[in-house]
Design a protein around this motif. Sequence first.
Motif, PDB file in Angstrom:
ATOM      1  N   VAL A 189       0.868  -1.187   0.000  1.00  0.00           N
ATOM      2  CA  VAL A 189       0.000   0.000   0.000  1.00  0.00           C
ATOM      3  C   VAL A 189       0.905   1.238   0.000  1.00  0.00           C
ATOM      4  O   VAL A 189       1.563   1.518   1.001  1.00  0.00           O
ATOM      5  N   PRO A 190       0.979   1.953  -1.130  1.00  0.00           N
ATOM      6  CA  PRO A 190       1.793   3.176  -1.135  1.00  0.00           C
ATOM      7  C   PRO A 190       1.087   4.266  -0.324  1.00  0.00           C
ATOM      8  O   PRO A 190      -0.143   4.349  -0.345  1.00  0.00           O
ATOM      9  N   GLN A 191       1.861   5.070   0.361  1.00  0.00           N
ATOM     10  CA  GLN A 191       1.274   6.157   1.157  1.00  0.00           C
ATOM     11  C   GLN A 191       2.124   7.415   1.049  1.00  0.00           C
ATOM     12  O   GLN A 191       3.349   7.346   1.087  1.00  0.00           O
ATOM     13  N   GLY A 192       1.447   8.563   0.894  1.00  0.00           N
ATOM     14  CA  GLY A 192       2.145   9.852   0.923  1.00  0.00           C
ATOM     15  C   GLY A 192       1.886  10.492   2.271  1.00  0.00           C
ATOM     16  O   GLY A 192       2.421  10.079   3.294  1.00  0.00           O
ATOM     17  N   GLY A 193       0.980  11.486   2.294  1.00  0.00           N
ATOM     18  CA  GLY A 193       0.687  12.192   3.552  1.00  0.00           C
ATOM     19  C   GLY A 193      -0.450  11.574   4.345  1.00  0.00           C
ATOM     20  O   GLY A 193      -0.807  12.076   5.400  1.00  0.00           O
ATOM     21  N   ASN A 194      -1.054  10.504   3.824  1.00  0.00           N
ATOM     22  CA  ASN A 194      -2.191   9.830   4.479  1.00  0.00           C
ATOM     23  C   ASN A 194      -3.340  10.810   4.754  1.00  0.00           C
ATOM     24  O   ASN A 194      -3.922  10.800   5.842  1.00  0.00           O
ATOM     25  N   THR A 195      -3.649  11.650   3.762  1.00  0.00           N
ATOM     26  CA  THR A 195      -4.786  12.578   3.919  1.00  0.00           C
ATOM     27  C   THR A 195      -5.982  12.135   3.064  1.00  0.00           C
ATOM     28  O   THR A 195      -6.922  12.913   2.857  1.00  0.00           O
ATOM     29  N   SER A 196      -5.933  10.901   2.579  1.00  0.00           N
ATOM     30  CA  SER A 196      -7.024  10.404   1.725  1.00  0.00           C
ATOM     31  C   SER A 196      -8.375  10.550   2.421  1.00  0.00           C
ATOM     32  O   SER A 196      -8.506  10.269   3.610  1.00  0.00           O
ATOM     33  N   MET A 197      -9.377  10.962   1.647  1.00  0.00           N
ATOM     34  CA  MET A 197     -10.737  11.100   2.192  1.00  0.00           C
ATOM     35  C   MET A 197     -11.542   9.825   1.954  1.00  0.00           C
ATOM     36  O   MET A 197     -12.709   9.756   2.326  1.00  0.00           O
ATOM     37  N   VAL A 198     -10.942   8.841   1.264  1.00  0.00           N
ATOM     38  CA  VAL A 198     -11.721   7.661   0.855  1.00  0.00           C
ATOM     39  C   VAL A 198     -11.075   6.343   1.289  1.00  0.00           C
ATOM     40  O   VAL A 198     -11.275   5.301   0.648  1.00  0.00           O
ATOM     41  N   VAL A 199     -10.315   6.402   2.376  1.00  0.00           N
ATOM     42  CA  VAL A 199      -9.644   5.208   2.904  1.00  0.00           C
ATOM     43  C   VAL A 199      -8.870   4.494   1.783  1.00  0.00           C
ATOM     44  O   VAL A 199      -9.125   3.331   1.457  1.00  0.00           O
ATOM     45  N   GLY A 200      -7.913   5.225   1.196  1.00  0.00           N
ATOM     46  CA  GLY A 200      -7.142   4.651   0.096  1.00  0.00           C
ATOM     47  C   GLY A 200      -5.711   4.339   0.462  1.00  0.00           C
ATOM     48  O   GLY A 200      -5.021   3.615  -0.261  1.00  0.00           O
TER      49      GLY A 200
ATOM     50  N   MET B  16      -0.414  -4.417  -5.996  1.00  0.00           N
ATOM     51  CA  MET B  16      -0.412  -2.971  -5.770  1.00  0.00           C
ATOM     52  C   MET B  16      -1.766  -2.497  -5.237  1.00  0.00           C
ATOM     53  O   MET B  16      -2.760  -2.497  -5.956  1.00  0.00           O
ATOM     54  N   ASN B  17      -1.777  -2.105  -3.974  1.00  0.00           N
ATOM     55  CA  ASN B  17      -2.972  -1.558  -3.307  1.00  0.00           C
ATOM     56  C   ASN B  17      -4.243  -2.330  -3.678  1.00  0.00           C
ATOM     57  O   ASN B  17      -5.228  -1.736  -4.140  1.00  0.00           O
ATOM     58  N   PRO B  18      -4.233  -3.652  -3.468  1.00  0.00           N
ATOM     59  CA  PRO B  18      -5.394  -4.448  -3.892  1.00  0.00           C
ATOM     60  C   PRO B  18      -6.675  -4.021  -3.173  1.00  0.00           C
ATOM     61  O   PRO B  18      -6.635  -3.584  -2.026  1.00  0.00           O
ATOM     62  N   GLY B  19      -7.790  -4.161  -3.884  1.00  0.00           N
ATOM     63  CA  GLY B  19      -9.084  -3.832  -3.271  1.00  0.00           C
ATOM     64  C   GLY B  19      -9.453  -2.374  -3.357  1.00  0.00           C
ATOM     65  O   GLY B  19     -10.553  -1.989  -2.983  1.00  0.00           O
ATOM     66  N   ARG B  20      -8.522  -1.552  -3.847  1.00  0.00           N
ATOM     67  CA  ARG B  20      -8.859  -0.135  -4.033  1.00  0.00           C
ATOM     68  C   ARG B  20      -9.235   0.083  -5.504  1.00  0.00           C
ATOM     69  O   ARG B  20      -8.735  -0.603  -6.386  1.00  0.00           O
ATOM     70  N   VAL B  21     -10.101   1.021  -5.757  1.00  0.00           N
ATOM     71  CA  VAL B  21     -10.618   1.397  -7.080  1.00  0.00           C
ATOM     72  C   VAL B  21     -11.467   0.268  -7.701  1.00  0.00           C
ATOM     73  O   VAL B  21     -12.622   0.461  -8.010  1.00  0.00           O
ATOM     74  N   ILE B  22     -10.835  -0.912  -7.950  1.00  0.00           N
ATOM     75  CA  ILE B  22     -11.633  -2.055  -8.415  1.00  0.00           C
ATOM     76  C   ILE B  22     -11.307  -3.242  -7.523  1.00  0.00           C
ATOM     77  O   ILE B  22     -10.137  -3.496  -7.226  1.00  0.00           O
TER      78      ILE B  22
END
Length: 471
Positions: free
Chosen positions: A65-76, A462-468
């Motif tokens: 799970v790649p992460q930048g600032g962890n400010t996602s509004m959609v639990v991404g 890569m970030n499975p379960g997100r988007v699709i």
Amino acid sequence: MNEFLNKLTSIVGSPYIQTTGDLDRYEEDWRKRTKGKALAVLSPGATDEVSLIVKACLQEGVSIVPQGGNTSMVVGSIPDASGTQILLSMQRMNKVRALDAGNLTMTVESGCVLQQVQQSAENAGYLFPLSLGSQGSCTIGGNLSTNAGGTQVVRYGNARELCLGLEVVSANGDIWNGLSGLRKDNTGYDLKNLYIGSEGTLGIITAATLKLFPLPAAKLTAWASVQNIEQAVKLLGLAHKMLGPALSGFEMMGQFALGLVDKHFPNLNVPLWRESPYCILLEASDSESELHARVQFEGLMQKALEAEIITDAVIAESLAQAKTLWLIRENITMAQAAQGLNIKHDISLPVSQIASFVLHTDALIAKKIDGVRIVNFGHLGDGNLHYNVQAPQGVDSKIFLKEYEHDINTIVYDSVVKYGGSISAEHGVGSLKVDTLKDYKDPTALSLMRSIKKALDPNNIMNPGRVINSL
Ligand code: FAD
Ligand code: 2HG
Ligand code: ZN
């Protein structure tokens, strides 16, 4: 597993792998809706380390799970609860690699905080226009991975429009150097634009070449009150006509949203909100002079008053006043957080349909739940509303969400479809909207998206379960 963790330690160095201790800032989402558990948090310092990490994870069948600032509004950007995923924090990769003044570009690593990117550009005499309320902590890698929008889109476009090239570590660990800085390149499929907006599901962005602009000679900010959204849309049309490309911000804020700011940030002195259903924040960025901007801006406000489009207006007289007006707008999210969880809808609609959408949807929601409050605000200039639904006074927000989130989402998203909109304008899909997307996105588009995911990330690491979520 120990052998695997030892291998990862040898790649990043022992200070940059964490498996124990307080990992909340990586494992809990910004809105504090969800908390996950990582196998390890890795903080690589260079692109070749990212490449080695991906190769090691691929071999072990471990997802990232790649992460930048962890400010996602959609639990991404947080790991799931399994304790088996690697959380890859990009924050250590925060160098400005180059600034090419002749080409008006700047190349930065993806962990650079957005504000740092803006500041570096400004120090060199240029503007990097992307601006979000989270700019003090979100990263440019996160901004590109979500194709972030924000408050300057009406003039400069989304993150996608501001990026000319990427460096990416693909899902098999290869490094793609696409940091070209070219404004024209028709040599096949547009890989850059596949990675932008893919929310970490196709690869890891390690660096980006960004567009720079001349700093405007003057910026003016105004605040106006309107009786309804139709008038707000008329004001937008007039602002486009009278300011042309100088119009750089057009934000709309509903009375309840401003009331929350007034309640939780009383020192900000929100103007005009008590007597008007909506207020508008306008910004003009002028390439000539302060005087030229002021004459144009005052002309716009005068005309809008005469035509009874607005009921009142103030033009900021100093930089400090302008900053305060922007702070009011940017603090709506914090004010909501202080008030308690609500049901967020980050939607986009044709500007011409927004007034009808709000009338129709407000009525449906009021019919369903007595006393419900709508936190309605957003980037009207781009047709992007944050149409958030707050529990009635005195009702516990957690109980409200549990009972009504699904039904309210159905009302709002059905209405979005009726008026020709999209269920995500700028925040993305993450895991919060992944099931909803299945119901609202064109099936052929979803099937093409699955094909792309299978082709670029065949092992789904890569970030499975997100988007699709169903491949
Ligand atoms: P994260 O939250 O860490 O991650 C977001 C997604 O990108 C995740 O899917 C993650 O896996 C992926 N990702 C992160 N870095 C990389 C990378 N290097 N490579 C590949 N994938 C990566 N958003 C807007 O669009 N407009 C706004 O106006 C806006 N205002 C906000 C205001 C506040 C107060 C807050 C808290 C959030 C706001 N947001 C807004 C949402 C959020 O800030 C943006 O989505 C932002 O772009 C996320 O950046 P980040 O670095 O925090 O990414
Ligand atoms: C904004 O425009 C952000 O301030 C956050 O996109 C929206 O809090 C929200 O719902
Ligand atoms: Zn927004």
